[in-house]
Design a protein around this motif. Sequence first.
Motif, short mmCIF file in Angstrom:
data_model
loop_
_atom_site.label_atom_id
_atom_site.label_comp_id
_atom_site.label_asym_id
_atom_site.label_seq_id
_atom_site.Cartn_x
_atom_site.Cartn_y
_atom_site.Cartn_z
N ILE A 24 0.84 -1.21 0.00
CA ILE A 24 0.00 0.00 0.00
C ILE A 24 0.87 1.25 0.00
O ILE A 24 0.59 2.23 -0.70
N PHE A 25 1.96 1.23 0.78
CA PHE A 25 2.86 2.38 0.83
C PHE A 25 3.49 2.64 -0.53
O PHE A 25 3.51 3.79 -1.01
N PHE A 31 1.42 6.49 -6.96
CA PHE A 31 0.22 7.24 -7.35
C PHE A 31 0.44 8.73 -7.14
O PHE A 31 0.04 9.55 -7.98
N PHE A 32 1.09 9.10 -6.04
CA PHE A 32 1.36 10.52 -5.76
C PHE A 32 2.26 11.12 -6.84
O PHE A 32 2.03 12.24 -7.29
N LEU A 33 3.28 10.35 -7.25
CA LEU A 33 4.19 10.85 -8.28
C LEU A 33 3.46 11.06 -9.60
O LEU A 33 3.70 12.04 -10.31
N VAL A 166 -8.10 5.86 -14.38
CA VAL A 166 -7.61 4.61 -14.99
C VAL A 166 -6.32 4.15 -14.34
O VAL A 166 -6.15 2.97 -14.03
N VAL A 167 -5.41 5.09 -14.10
CA VAL A 167 -4.14 4.74 -13.46
C VAL A 167 -4.38 4.23 -12.04
O VAL A 167 -3.76 3.25 -11.60
N SER A 172 -4.49 -0.22 -8.29
CA SER A 172 -5.27 -0.94 -7.28
C SER A 172 -5.31 -2.43 -7.58
O SER A 172 -5.13 -3.26 -6.69
N VAL A 173 -5.56 -2.76 -8.86
CA VAL A 173 -5.60 -4.17 -9.26
C VAL A 173 -4.24 -4.82 -9.04
O VAL A 173 -4.15 -5.94 -8.52
#
Length: 204
Positions: A24-25, A31-33, A166-167, A172-173
Amino acid sequence: MSPIDSHLLHKLNFNINSSIVMCIFIFYCLFFLIVKDVFGNKVSVMEGDSVTLHTDIVRQKDDRIVWYYGPENTFVARISKMSGSILLSEDERFRDRVMVNDQTGDLIITNIRTQHSGDYTLKISRNNKVSYKKFNVTVHAHQPVLTNPIRVQNNSPVQRVFVISVVYLMFSVICIIICVHMYCTTVRKRISSQPLNAKMILMD
């Protein structure tokens, strides 16, 4: 349940929880980047328009705000602390084109030209601490009008949100698959070790 099995079960749960937290980290860092890259401080305008680069602060009395342009850090504008006086660049590229909001320190460039494309750096000095913020400005020249023009659409906010969604779904998947795989692998290892544990208990 034997002490050995209890120890193994506790270790199994700990390993699974640690793996999930790590996944998760990593996921949220990536995702933040991506979000930062898509929704970062990138500004795209047409030649002749005005653009405002926001500091996202409310200026305090002891703040010193300076704007620079380009890799050479060419001085553009400055708000002095205490007095709040504003000094603007005498560079011919910015003369009579730039303004600064005295409440926020926002930089305003009017009648912008392609020569103003590039990186802008904001330097904020507050309470003996210095922070920086960068902006990338792209100025597009007006194209000649064609008889049958080809319409090119820039990415709208809706399109950017769709890309982010979408990203996010993709990561997540991937995160779920990794967690499930690690869980199944750990369970299989525990199951395969059970006969050996049972044999050890019988021998005792």
